[in-house]
Design an enzyme around this catalytic site. Structure first.
Site, short mmCIF file in Angstrom:
data_model
loop_
_atom_site.label_atom_id
_atom_site.label_comp_id
_atom_site.label_asym_id
_atom_site.label_seq_id
_atom_site.Cartn_x
_atom_site.Cartn_y
_atom_site.Cartn_z
N LEU A 14 0.95 -1.21 0.06
CA LEU A 14 0.00 -0.06 -0.01
C LEU A 14 0.83 1.28 -0.04
O LEU A 14 1.03 1.73 0.91
CB LEU A 14 -0.89 0.07 1.27
CG LEU A 14 -2.30 -0.80 1.10
CD1 LEU A 14 -2.82 -0.98 2.26
CD2 LEU A 14 -3.23 -0.21 0.00
N HIS A 15 1.43 1.45 -1.25
CA HIS A 15 2.41 2.67 -1.19
C HIS A 15 2.19 3.35 -2.67
O HIS A 15 1.39 2.83 -3.38
CB HIS A 15 3.78 2.21 -1.48
CG HIS A 15 4.28 1.42 -0.24
ND1 HIS A 15 4.72 2.03 0.89
CD2 HIS A 15 4.62 0.13 -0.10
CE1 HIS A 15 5.13 1.20 1.92
NE2 HIS A 15 5.11 0.00 1.34
N ALA A 16 2.32 4.81 -2.48
CA ALA A 16 1.95 5.55 -3.83
C ALA A 16 0.73 5.32 -4.42
O ALA A 16 -0.52 5.49 -4.02
CB ALA A 16 3.19 5.70 -4.63
N PRO A 18 -1.03 2.50 -5.29
CA PRO A 18 -2.29 1.41 -4.70
C PRO A 18 -2.81 2.19 -3.45
O PRO A 18 -4.08 2.13 -3.39
CB PRO A 18 -1.37 0.36 -4.25
CG PRO A 18 -0.15 0.25 -5.15
CD PRO A 18 0.03 1.78 -5.41
#
Length: 94
Positions: A14-16, A18
């Protein structure tokens, strides 16, 4: 309180991008939802980009989505599907 446990389906976690997709979906859901890493259980607001990024959830890691709002089961099912399958947008139906 309704909750769903799901493994993050996006390889990058769950980065950037997503996280942005997830936060937009959680906001559009119209009910308050929290998200937490299953390992430490500290829930944060799923509609907050900074809060979701602060989790540092990695691909394959288990997270917990929760809500005590009316209609939460449908919303949590849809958000869980989004996360588990690493989708680009919130599914209309489960």
């Amino acid at each position: 309180m309704a909750e769903r446990r799901v493994n993050v389906g996006w390889a990058e976690g769950l980065h950037a991008r997503p996280a942005s997709i997830f936060v937009r979906a959680a906001t559009a859901a119209g009910v308050p939802v929290t998200i937490a890493k299953a390992a430490d259980g500290k829930p944060v607001n799923a509609a907050s980009m900074l809060a979701v990024l602060s989790l540092g959830a990695q691909g394959g890691e288990e997270i917990v989505l929760a809500s005590d709002a009316e209609g939460a089961d449908i919303v949590l099912d849809r958000l869980a599907k989004l996360v588990a399958e690493g989708l680009e947008e919130l599914p209309e139906t489960v």
